[in-house]
Every structure is written in C-alpha cells, then in structure tokens.
Write a protein that holds these residues in place. Structure first.
Motif, PDB file in Angstrom:
ATOM      1  N   GLN A 112       0.813  -1.209   0.000  1.00  0.00           N
ATOM      2  CA  GLN A 112       0.000   0.000   0.000  1.00  0.00           C
ATOM      3  C   GLN A 112       0.852   1.267   0.000  1.00  0.00           C
ATOM      4  O   GLN A 112       0.377   2.339  -0.379  1.00  0.00           O
ATOM      5  CB  GLN A 112      -0.937  -0.010   1.208  1.00  0.00           C
ATOM      6  CG  GLN A 112      -2.040  -1.060   1.120  1.00  0.00           C
ATOM      7  CD  GLN A 112      -2.822  -1.226   2.400  1.00  0.00           C
ATOM      8  OE1 GLN A 112      -2.418  -0.741   3.459  1.00  0.00           O
ATOM      9  NE2 GLN A 112      -3.957  -1.899   2.326  1.00  0.00           N
ATOM     10  N   ARG A 113       2.111   1.150   0.425  1.00  0.00           N
ATOM     11  CA  ARG A 113       3.007   2.302   0.470  1.00  0.00           C
ATOM     12  C   ARG A 113       3.888   2.409  -0.771  1.00  0.00           C
ATOM     13  O   ARG A 113       4.481   3.463  -1.016  1.00  0.00           O
ATOM     14  CB  ARG A 113       3.899   2.224   1.720  1.00  0.00           C
ATOM     15  CG  ARG A 113       3.142   2.375   3.024  1.00  0.00           C
ATOM     16  CD  ARG A 113       4.095   2.323   4.208  1.00  0.00           C
ATOM     17  NE  ARG A 113       5.046   3.432   4.174  1.00  0.00           N
ATOM     18  CZ  ARG A 113       4.805   4.640   4.665  1.00  0.00           C
ATOM     19  NH1 ARG A 113       3.636   4.916   5.218  1.00  0.00           N
ATOM     20  NH2 ARG A 113       5.729   5.587   4.612  1.00  0.00           N
ATOM     21  N   LEU A 114       4.007   1.328  -1.526  1.00  0.00           N
ATOM     22  CA  LEU A 114       4.860   1.326  -2.714  1.00  0.00           C
ATOM     23  C   LEU A 114       4.035   1.022  -3.948  1.00  0.00           C
ATOM     24  O   LEU A 114       3.117   0.202  -3.914  1.00  0.00           O
ATOM     25  CB  LEU A 114       5.975   0.281  -2.567  1.00  0.00           C
ATOM     26  CG  LEU A 114       6.955   0.477  -1.411  1.00  0.00           C
ATOM     27  CD1 LEU A 114       7.903  -0.716  -1.335  1.00  0.00           C
ATOM     28  CD2 LEU A 114       7.751   1.765  -1.591  1.00  0.00           C
ATOM     29  N   LYS A 115       4.383   1.635  -5.036  1.00  0.00           N
ATOM     30  CA  LYS A 115       3.649   1.436  -6.275  1.00  0.00           C
ATOM     31  C   LYS A 115       4.292   0.327  -7.111  1.00  0.00           C
ATOM     32  O   LYS A 115       5.513   0.266  -7.255  1.00  0.00           O
ATOM     33  CB  LYS A 115       3.630   2.745  -7.080  1.00  0.00           C
ATOM     34  CG  LYS A 115       2.794   2.670  -8.351  1.00  0.00           C
ATOM     35  CD  LYS A 115       2.808   3.997  -9.078  1.00  0.00           C
ATOM     36  CE  LYS A 115       1.964   3.929 -10.353  1.00  0.00           C
ATOM     37  NZ  LYS A 115       1.984   5.213 -11.090  1.00  0.00           N
ATOM     38  N   ALA A 306       9.354  -0.451   3.663  1.00  0.00           N
ATOM     39  CA  ALA A 306       8.943   0.266   2.458  1.00  0.00           C
ATOM     40  C   ALA A 306       9.846   1.465   2.186  1.00  0.00           C
ATOM     41  O   ALA A 306      10.235   1.714   1.031  1.00  0.00           O
ATOM     42  CB  ALA A 306       7.486   0.729   2.595  1.00  0.00           C
ATOM     43  N   ASP A 307      10.193   2.220   3.234  1.00  0.00           N
ATOM     44  CA  ASP A 307      11.077   3.375   3.055  1.00  0.00           C
ATOM     45  C   ASP A 307      12.459   2.928   2.574  1.00  0.00           C
ATOM     46  O   ASP A 307      13.077   3.598   1.727  1.00  0.00           O
ATOM     47  CB  ASP A 307      11.202   4.147   4.364  1.00  0.00           C
ATOM     48  CG  ASP A 307       9.911   4.867   4.742  1.00  0.00           C
ATOM     49  OD1 ASP A 307       9.036   4.987   3.869  1.00  0.00           O
ATOM     50  OD2 ASP A 307       9.791   5.298   5.913  1.00  0.00           O
ATOM     51  N   PHE A 308      12.942   1.812   3.110  1.00  0.00           N
ATOM     52  CA  PHE A 308      14.238   1.280   2.700  1.00  0.00           C
ATOM     53  C   PHE A 308      14.217   0.897   1.217  1.00  0.00           C
ATOM     54  O   PHE A 308      15.136   1.254   0.453  1.00  0.00           O
ATOM     55  CB  PHE A 308      14.604   0.079   3.561  1.00  0.00           C
ATOM     56  CG  PHE A 308      15.709  -0.764   3.012  1.00  0.00           C
ATOM     57  CD1 PHE A 308      17.036  -0.345   3.119  1.00  0.00           C
ATOM     58  CD2 PHE A 308      15.460  -1.971   2.384  1.00  0.00           C
ATOM     59  CE1 PHE A 308      18.070  -1.107   2.610  1.00  0.00           C
ATOM     60  CE2 PHE A 308      16.482  -2.750   1.864  1.00  0.00           C
ATOM     61  CZ  PHE A 308      17.804  -2.303   1.973  1.00  0.00           C
ATOM     62  N   VAL A 309      13.189   0.207   0.798  1.00  0.00           N
ATOM     63  CA  VAL A 309      13.084  -0.222  -0.600  1.00  0.00           C
ATOM     64  C   VAL A 309      12.916   0.982  -1.516  1.00  0.00           C
ATOM     65  O   VAL A 309      13.543   1.069  -2.578  1.00  0.00           O
ATOM     66  CB  VAL A 309      11.914  -1.216  -0.781  1.00  0.00           C
ATOM     67  CG1 VAL A 309      11.698  -1.505  -2.267  1.00  0.00           C
ATOM     68  CG2 VAL A 309      12.211  -2.512  -0.026  1.00  0.00           C
ATOM     69  N   ALA A 310      12.062   1.939  -1.120  1.00  0.00           N
ATOM     70  CA  ALA A 310      11.844   3.133  -1.942  1.00  0.00           C
ATOM     71  C   ALA A 310      13.129   3.903  -2.156  1.00  0.00           C
ATOM     72  O   ALA A 310      13.416   4.385  -3.254  1.00  0.00           O
ATOM     73  CB  ALA A 310      10.795   4.022  -1.279  1.00  0.00           C
ATOM     74  N   GLU A 311      13.927   3.993  -1.098  1.00  0.00           N
ATOM     75  CA  GLU A 311      15.204   4.699  -1.198  1.00  0.00           C
ATOM     76  C   GLU A 311      16.139   3.997  -2.170  1.00  0.00           C
ATOM     77  O   GLU A 311      16.825   4.645  -2.967  1.00  0.00           O
ATOM     78  CB  GLU A 311      15.853   4.795   0.183  1.00  0.00           C
ATOM     79  CG  GLU A 311      17.174   5.527   0.202  1.00  0.00           C
ATOM     80  CD  GLU A 311      17.784   5.581   1.591  1.00  0.00           C
ATOM     81  OE1 GLU A 311      18.994   5.922   1.692  1.00  0.00           O
ATOM     82  OE2 GLU A 311      17.077   5.281   2.570  1.00  0.00           O
ATOM     83  N   ASN A 312      16.161   2.677  -2.131  1.00  0.00           N
ATOM     84  CA  ASN A 312      17.032   1.927  -3.024  1.00  0.00           C
ATOM     85  C   ASN A 312      16.544   1.958  -4.459  1.00  0.00           C
ATOM     86  O   ASN A 312      17.352   1.933  -5.392  1.00  0.00           O
ATOM     87  CB  ASN A 312      17.167   0.484  -2.523  1.00  0.00           C
ATOM     88  CG  ASN A 312      18.185   0.333  -1.410  1.00  0.00           C
ATOM     89  OD1 ASN A 312      19.357   0.132  -1.643  1.00  0.00           O
ATOM     90  ND2 ASN A 312      17.708   0.471  -0.169  1.00  0.00           N
TER      91      ASN A 312
END
Length: 315
Positions: A112-115, A306-312
């Motif tokens: 829900q936080r990542l597209k 989710a924040d970790f993955v989004a940053e990467n």
C-alpha cells in the motif's frame, strides 16, 4: 446401579457434545494448520488451508489465516518475474502473521506504500537463520528473481545451530494420534486452559530417568555464547551463500549484542533496525497478551521496510 452408571455416561457424552458445538460455534480455540516437510526438505504448512488463529481462552485475539500454494500464510501467490519489483519477507511467526488478518499483513501494508511492488511473505513459526537460508537456497530459482530479500533475525534465538536439519520436535505435532485428537475442539480447549498439565507433568516424571546428581556440564558464559552464535552465522553464510546486494537483515539493535552489529557493519551485511521506531511510538506496538507485534507495530515495520526499498529504487 447399572442404570445409574449408564445414565451418567450418557449425560457425560451429551455434555461433551454440547461443549464441542459451543466451542466450535464461538471459535474459542484455534484451527491448527497441518505442517509437513516437502520433497526438498523444507518444513512449511500444507498448501491451500484456511482457518482462524485464536489466542486466549476467551478469544482475546481472533484472525483468519490463508495458506497459499507455496505453503505460507499470505493473501497472494508467489510468482516473481524479471520485469516486476518483488520483496520477500523471510522469518518466523512475526513474519508469518497469524496474529493479524491475512488481508492486513505486513506485506499488504508495504504494498500500500509502494507502487507496482509485490511482497511475498515466507513466514513460518519457529524458523531460525538455518531454516531461512536453507529454504532460500532450495528455491533458488524463485529467489533469484526477487529484488529485495528481508530476513528477520533475533540473535539469541536464531543462531543456535550452524547447519540445517528438520526440527523433529515440531514434526511430532503431526503424528496420526495427535492429529486425530486435535480434531476435537473441546480437547484442544482443555489443553489450552491447562486441564492436562498435572497429568503431563506426572507422566514426564515417570518416564524420565531419575538422576539426583546434577549433570556435569559447564554453562557457557554470555560472551562464549555470542562468539559461538557469530561462528554459526559465518558457517551458515558460507554453506548457503548470501547475496549482500539483495539481502537485508531485519533486527532489533537494542536486543542485539554490539559485537554482532559491528561484525555485520565491518563485513558489509546490511541490516534494518526496528528498535527506534517501535520504542519512539507513543502507541503500544505489541499485543497485550502476546509479545508479537499488533496492528500498529506491524504498520511501523512495514513503513521501515517500504522506506528502505523506496530509497534503493530511487538510487
């Protein structure tokens, strides 16, 4: 006298049947999914099972689980592709999520936080680091397509062995006798409330070897245990391999020895520390009657991943 005995027996059977029906209708005890070891030596749940997880004798906690085709509690099937971004969450009961409605799991919260990201939850109660790496290595073709693999690790519990074998104590729960008795919700309920504890304790004393002398063993110091656990970590990584580019350890740094954290940092093992967001939360993050994460705690874990993955992904 004979008639009295027959009537008492009849009433006892009727009362037991009524209690069985009441417990089933009110879901006062949990449904036990069946576990097994597949043809590759991986222990997991028998695929395509549904049921309800219940905690407490008065149903303090109640949620539905769904075991998918891969043998894990998840709202989706696992079909990674080269064109899709996937995250695999690997771990024990905290990742397994029987304490949360399967449609509101950590994986679902991450999605829900990542597209355009799919999350696969490989959680199984009791999995330690050996279980996790053995499973990943066994299904290597699948995991090679997964972009991010997050491994839940609790230092004092998950590094007690340096090689993988099936844990026979868990598989004892799947003996024909135990599975037959488990069909009775009344027996399961009585077991949960401790009705059989005295009998089991007595049986244990009878069957155990009576030895008044203390076993001649030297208890390892905390430092020695930490050293041994780090050695176990090294051996498992050497045996199964470890992709430092895709794999990330999820841990509580506040409960992890600094010597192990330093080893991870010095040797390029990435880790996510969830102690800070959980400790900073003004809202409880654990269930009142259980140390597993509650809905809010799972939301914080999902945000961290989710924040970790989004940053990467941005990098």
């Amino acid at each position: 006298m004979k008639k009295l005995f027959i009537n008492m027996l009849l009433y006892a059977v009727l009362i037991a049947l009524c209690l069985e029906v009441v417990i089933r209708l009110l879901h006062l005890t949990k449904d036990y999914p069946v576990r097994y070891v597949d043809e590759f030596g991986v222990e997991k749940w028998v695929p395509n099972q549904r049921g309800f997880a219940v905690t407490g004798i008065r149903r303090q906690h109640f949620s539905e689980y769904h075991i998918n085709n891969s043998g894990y509690n998840s709202y989706r099937e696992f079909h990674p592709t080269p064109d899709q971004v996937e995250i695999a969450l690997v771990g024990d009961s905290f990742i397994e999520g029987f304490h949360q409605q399967y449609t509101n799991s950590i994986g679902k919260k991450i999605e829900q936080r990542l597209k355009d990201v799919e999350v696969y939850e490989y959680g199984y109660a009791g999995y330690d680091f050996a279980d996790q790496l053995h499973m990943i290595n066994t299904y290597k073709e699948t995991f090679d397509l997964v972009d991010y693999v997050v491994l839940g690790l609790k230092f004092e519990n998950d590094l007690t062995r340096s090689s993988y074998t099936v844990v026979q104590d868990r598989m004892k729960l799947e003996t024909p006798l135990y599975k037959t008795l488990r069909q009775s919700k009344l027996l399961v309920y009585l077991q949960n409330v401790g009705a059989f504890d005295a009998a089991k304790s007595l049986l244990s004393k009878i069957t155990s070897v009576n030895n008044n002398n203390k076993a001649i063993s030297k208890r390892s110091s905390e430092t020695e245990l930490q050293d041994q656990y780090i050695i176990n970590f090294k051996r498992l990584v050497h045996t199964y391999g470890y992709d430092k580019q895709r794999f990330t350890i999820l841990l509580d740094a506040a409960q992890t020895p600094p010597i192990f954290l330093k080893y991870l940092e010095d040797n390029g093992f990435r880790y996510l520390d969830f102690s800070e967001p959980l400790q900073a939360s003004k809202t409880p993050t654990n269930l009142i009657y259980d140390m597993h994460w509650n809905n809010h705690g799972r939301t914080l874990i999902a945000e961290l991943v989710a924040d970790f993955v989004a940053e990467n992904i941005e990098k």
